[in-house]
Design a protein around this motif. Structure first.
Motif, PDB file in Angstrom:
ATOM      1  N   ASN A 122       0.834  -1.207   0.000  1.00  0.00           N
ATOM      2  CA  ASN A 122       0.000   0.000   0.000  1.00  0.00           C
ATOM      3  C   ASN A 122       0.864   1.250   0.000  1.00  0.00           C
ATOM      4  OD1 ASN A 122      -2.342  -1.578   0.070  1.00  0.00           O
ATOM      5  ND2 ASN A 122      -2.333  -1.668   2.314  1.00  0.00           N
ATOM      6  N   THR A 123       1.943   1.193   0.781  1.00  0.00           N
ATOM      7  CA  THR A 123       2.953   2.257   0.786  1.00  0.00           C
ATOM      8  C   THR A 123       4.317   1.603   0.624  1.00  0.00           C
ATOM      9  OG1 THR A 123       3.103   2.156   3.209  1.00  0.00           O
ATOM     10  CG2 THR A 123       1.588   3.779   2.257  1.00  0.00           C
ATOM     11  N   TRP A 124       5.154   2.197  -0.195  1.00  0.00           N
ATOM     12  CA  TRP A 124       6.460   1.607  -0.498  1.00  0.00           C
ATOM     13  C   TRP A 124       7.449   1.992   0.605  1.00  0.00           C
ATOM     14  CZ3 TRP A 124       6.762  -1.576  -4.768  1.00  0.00           C
ATOM     15  CH2 TRP A 124       5.656  -1.540  -5.619  1.00  0.00           C
ATOM     16  N   GLU A 125       7.762   1.033   1.461  1.00  0.00           N
ATOM     17  CA  GLU A 125       8.610   1.293   2.633  1.00  0.00           C
ATOM     18  C   GLU A 125      10.072   0.991   2.286  1.00  0.00           C
ATOM     19  OE1 GLU A 125       7.512   2.588   5.357  1.00  0.00           O
ATOM     20  OE2 GLU A 125       5.349   2.436   5.005  1.00  0.00           O
ATOM     21  N   TRP A 126      10.732   1.932   1.607  1.00  0.00           N
ATOM     22  CA  TRP A 126      12.144   1.737   1.267  1.00  0.00           C
ATOM     23  C   TRP A 126      13.034   1.807   2.503  1.00  0.00           C
ATOM     24  CZ3 TRP A 126      13.024   0.026  -3.471  1.00  0.00           C
ATOM     25  CH2 TRP A 126      12.081   0.306  -4.471  1.00  0.00           C
ATOM     26  N   GLY A 127      12.506   2.356   3.576  1.00  0.00           N
ATOM     27  CA  GLY A 127      13.288   2.423   4.811  1.00  0.00           C
ATOM     28  C   GLY A 127      13.547   1.070   5.441  1.00  0.00           C
ATOM     29  N   ASN A 128      12.852   0.017   4.983  1.00  0.00           N
ATOM     30  CA  ASN A 128      13.108  -1.320   5.528  1.00  0.00           C
ATOM     31  C   ASN A 128      14.553  -1.751   5.294  1.00  0.00           C
ATOM     32  OD1 ASN A 128      10.457  -1.531   6.390  1.00  0.00           O
ATOM     33  ND2 ASN A 128       9.777  -2.628   4.556  1.00  0.00           N
ATOM     34  N   TYR A 129      15.097  -1.374   4.132  1.00  0.00           N
ATOM     35  CA  TYR A 129      16.483  -1.751   3.830  1.00  0.00           C
ATOM     36  C   TYR A 129      17.461  -0.990   4.728  1.00  0.00           C
ATOM     37  CZ  TYR A 129      14.604  -4.091  -0.274  1.00  0.00           C
ATOM     38  OH  TYR A 129      13.903  -4.930  -1.107  1.00  0.00           O
ATOM     39  N   VAL A 130      17.110   0.242   5.065  1.00  0.00           N
ATOM     40  CA  VAL A 130      17.953   0.997   5.997  1.00  0.00           C
ATOM     41  C   VAL A 130      17.918   0.352   7.371  1.00  0.00           C
ATOM     42  CG1 VAL A 130      18.318   3.257   7.063  1.00  0.00           C
ATOM     43  CG2 VAL A 130      17.555   3.110   4.671  1.00  0.00           C
ATOM     44  N   ARG A 131      16.749  -0.086   7.805  1.00  0.00           N
ATOM     45  CA  ARG A 131      16.616  -0.748   9.110  1.00  0.00           C
ATOM     46  C   ARG A 131      17.419  -2.039   9.157  1.00  0.00           C
ATOM     47  NH1 ARG A 131      10.296  -1.238  10.120  1.00  0.00           N
ATOM     48  NH2 ARG A 131      11.064  -2.315  12.002  1.00  0.00           N
ATOM     49  N   VAL A 132      17.486  -2.747   8.041  1.00  0.00           N
ATOM     50  CA  VAL A 132      18.278  -3.982   8.000  1.00  0.00           C
ATOM     51  C   VAL A 132      19.757  -3.668   8.173  1.00  0.00           C
ATOM     52  CG1 VAL A 132      19.016  -5.889   6.530  1.00  0.00           C
ATOM     53  CG2 VAL A 132      16.606  -5.263   6.627  1.00  0.00           C
ATOM     54  N   PHE A 133      20.237  -2.641   7.463  1.00  0.00           N
ATOM     55  CA  PHE A 133      21.652  -2.283   7.583  1.00  0.00           C
ATOM     56  C   PHE A 133      21.986  -1.753   8.976  1.00  0.00           C
ATOM     57  CE2 PHE A 133      22.135  -2.331   2.914  1.00  0.00           C
ATOM     58  CZ  PHE A 133      23.376  -2.949   2.842  1.00  0.00           C
ATOM     59  N   GLU A 134      20.991  -1.194   9.653  1.00  0.00           N
ATOM     60  CA  GLU A 134      21.235  -0.696  11.005  1.00  0.00           C
ATOM     61  C   GLU A 134      21.216  -1.799  12.055  1.00  0.00           C
ATOM     62  OE1 GLU A 134      18.207   2.227  11.497  1.00  0.00           O
ATOM     63  OE2 GLU A 134      19.288   3.792  10.385  1.00  0.00           O
ATOM     64  N   THR A 135      20.870  -3.009  11.656  1.00  0.00           N
ATOM     65  CA  THR A 135      20.878  -4.141  12.588  1.00  0.00           C
ATOM     66  C   THR A 135      22.312  -4.427  13.035  1.00  0.00           C
ATOM     67  OG1 THR A 135      18.955  -5.120  11.495  1.00  0.00           O
ATOM     68  CG2 THR A 135      20.288  -6.574  12.892  1.00  0.00           C
ATOM     69  N   PRO A 136      22.573  -4.542  14.328  1.00  0.00           N
ATOM     70  CA  PRO A 136      23.942  -4.812  14.803  1.00  0.00           C
ATOM     71  C   PRO A 136      24.502  -6.094  14.187  1.00  0.00           C
ATOM     72  CG  PRO A 136      22.521  -4.193  16.636  1.00  0.00           C
ATOM     73  CD  PRO A 136      21.623  -4.369  15.444  1.00  0.00           C
ATOM     74  N   GLY A 137      25.672  -5.972  13.601  1.00  0.00           N
ATOM     75  CA  GLY A 137      26.354  -7.129  13.039  1.00  0.00           C
ATOM     76  C   GLY A 137      26.157  -7.339  11.554  1.00  0.00           C
ATOM     77  N   PHE A 138      25.158  -6.686  10.951  1.00  0.00           N
ATOM     78  CA  PHE A 138      24.868  -6.974   9.546  1.00  0.00           C
ATOM     79  C   PHE A 138      26.025  -6.535   8.642  1.00  0.00           C
ATOM     80  CE2 PHE A 138      22.785  -6.515   5.436  1.00  0.00           C
ATOM     81  CZ  PHE A 138      22.022  -7.668   5.386  1.00  0.00           C
ATOM     82  N   LEU A 139      26.580  -5.378   8.870  1.00  0.00           N
ATOM     83  CA  LEU A 139      27.717  -4.929   8.066  1.00  0.00           C
ATOM     84  C   LEU A 139      28.930  -5.832   8.279  1.00  0.00           C
ATOM     85  CD1 LEU A 139      27.513  -1.031   8.340  1.00  0.00           C
ATOM     86  CD2 LEU A 139      26.990  -2.466   6.358  1.00  0.00           C
ATOM     87  N   THR A 140      29.096  -6.332   9.492  1.00  0.00           N
ATOM     88  CA  THR A 140      30.190  -7.270   9.758  1.00  0.00           C
ATOM     89  C   THR A 140      30.004  -8.552   8.972  1.00  0.00           C
ATOM     90  OG1 THR A 140      30.455  -6.366  11.990  1.00  0.00           O
ATOM     91  CG2 THR A 140      31.420  -8.529  11.562  1.00  0.00           C
ATOM     92  N   TRP A 141      28.764  -9.031   8.887  1.00  0.00           N
ATOM     93  CA  TRP A 141      28.500 -10.237   8.088  1.00  0.00           C
ATOM     94  C   TRP A 141      28.829  -9.971   6.630  1.00  0.00           C
ATOM     95  CZ3 TRP A 141      22.866 -10.799  10.308  1.00  0.00           C
ATOM     96  CH2 TRP A 141      22.948 -11.052  11.692  1.00  0.00           C
ATOM     97  N   TRP A 142      28.540  -8.774   6.139  1.00  0.00           N
ATOM     98  CA  TRP A 142      28.873  -8.420   4.763  1.00  0.00           C
ATOM     99  C   TRP A 142      30.386  -8.480   4.540  1.00  0.00           C
ATOM    100  CZ3 TRP A 142      27.363  -6.782  -0.088  1.00  0.00           C
ATOM    101  CH2 TRP A 142      25.999  -6.800  -0.346  1.00  0.00           C
ATOM    102  N   LYS A 143      31.135  -7.866   5.424  1.00  0.00           N
ATOM    103  CA  LYS A 143      32.591  -7.845   5.281  1.00  0.00           C
ATOM    104  C   LYS A 143      33.162  -9.260   5.319  1.00  0.00           C
ATOM    105  CE  LYS A 143      32.997  -3.294   7.463  1.00  0.00           C
ATOM    106  NZ  LYS A 143      33.501  -2.542   8.649  1.00  0.00           N
ATOM    107  N   ASN A 144      32.676 -10.077   6.232  1.00  0.00           N
ATOM    108  CA  ASN A 144      33.162 -11.448   6.327  1.00  0.00           C
ATOM    109  C   ASN A 144      32.841 -12.254   5.075  1.00  0.00           C
ATOM    110  OD1 ASN A 144      34.070 -10.897   8.931  1.00  0.00           O
ATOM    111  ND2 ASN A 144      32.208 -11.670   9.898  1.00  0.00           N
TER     112      ASN A 144
END
Length: 299
Positions: A72-94
């Motif tokens: 109903n509404t395009w929530e592009w902020g969901n992807y920002v919330r995922v990246f703000e999850t603790p550890g997610f960027l670390t998983w990317w680097k690994n």
């Protein structure tokens, strides 16, 4: 009265026929759909689940739990919330370290072995090739216990990704076999000409063989990159005790457990995990398809 009744009939009979070009275009379109019907059905079978995941990732928390198919509404902020999850960027680097470095090591170590099996004539060459093929048939679960004891107990490297990366520096059976099948298709005349000009084996490999083997190398690199990027079993065995060493495939399971009711965030994280693989294959599909097609032409 009779003239009035006959007028519509006459106008219909004298109506201009449809343009011939439009009719031909429709027939061509229907013919194309009929010929490619099976391919279209297969494409939809693979594409629709991905479309569903993307659309769900753009919904809000409440709508993601409903049967709605479009946001109903395009929530592009969901992807920002995922990246703000603790550890997610670390998983990317690994994951980038594991997939990138592992791919480079596998390709660099497999090329010389494949070249020797394809172009050298030595005693035991067929036996060596049989050993390589037999290693392809060996499930990794069979040797996981002795390998874990060696890396964890002897070298104390549990909780890291190095037990998965270091062995790639010693070649991979599937990569060696695939490269060998491709290198066999390179005519020996090119190698003989290089040797006549004074090139040794190593220089011939670098100057002549590698430029001609780019499609095969690209196919092997992509196979290895996809394997490492999606690997769940290896990080679960060696890195599960240390969250700082988790990869995306293993961390996604933890993310799903922490957001088991937030399906929109889970789908957004899934899209972020799949997107690099899809992008790599999209830009390298020509070399990948060519490399896979040309392997096995000659045995």
């Amino acid at each position: 009265m009779t003239q009035l009744l006959d007028t519509p009939v006459e106008s219909a009979a004298t109506a201009a026929p449809a343009p011939a070009g439009r009719t031909a275009h429709r027939r061509a379109l229907l013919h194309w759909i009929a010929v490619h019907a099976l391919g279209i059905a297969a494409a939809l079978f693979f594409v629709l689940p991905f479309v569903f995941v993307v659309l769900t990732s753009l919904m809000n928390d409440q709508q993601a739990l409903t049967r709605d198919l479009t946001p109903n509404t395009w929530e592009w902020g969901n992807y920002v919330r995922v990246f703000e999850t603790p550890g997610f960027l670390t998983w990317w680097k690994n994951t980038l370290l594991y997939a990138g470095l592992g791919t480079v090591l596998t390709v660099a170590s497999s090329i010389p072995v494949a070249y020797a099996l394809a172009k050298f004539r030595f005693r035991g060459r067929k036996l060596s090739l049989m050993l390589v093929v037999s290693m392809m048939m060996l499930p990794p679960q069979v040797i996981i216990i002795p390998m874990y004891l060696f890396w964890a107990k002897q070298l104390d490297l549990s909780g890291t990704l190095w037990p998965l990366i270091v062995p790639m520096a010693f070649g991979d059976a599937f990569s060696i076999f695939l490269l060998r099948q491709f290198l066999v298709t390179i005519p020996d005349e090119y190698l003989d000409a290089a040797k006549v000009d004074g090139c040794g084996e190593f220089r011939t490999l670098i100057r002549v063989v590698l430029p001609m083997a780019k499609p095969g190398i690209a196919a092997v690199a992509l196979f290895q990159f996809f394997y490492a990027w999606n690997d769940y079993f290896g990080p679960q065995i060696y890195a599960s005790e240390n969250p700082a060493a988790w990869t995306l495939s293993y961390g996604l399971e933890s993310f799903k457990g922490a957001h088991h009711t937030d399906w929109n965030l889970t789908m957004a994280a899934t899209v972020l995990v799949m997107a690099p693989v899809i992008a790599v294959f999209f830009f390298a599909q020509k070399a990948f398809v060519e490399g896979v097609t040309l392997t096995g032409v000659k045995g």
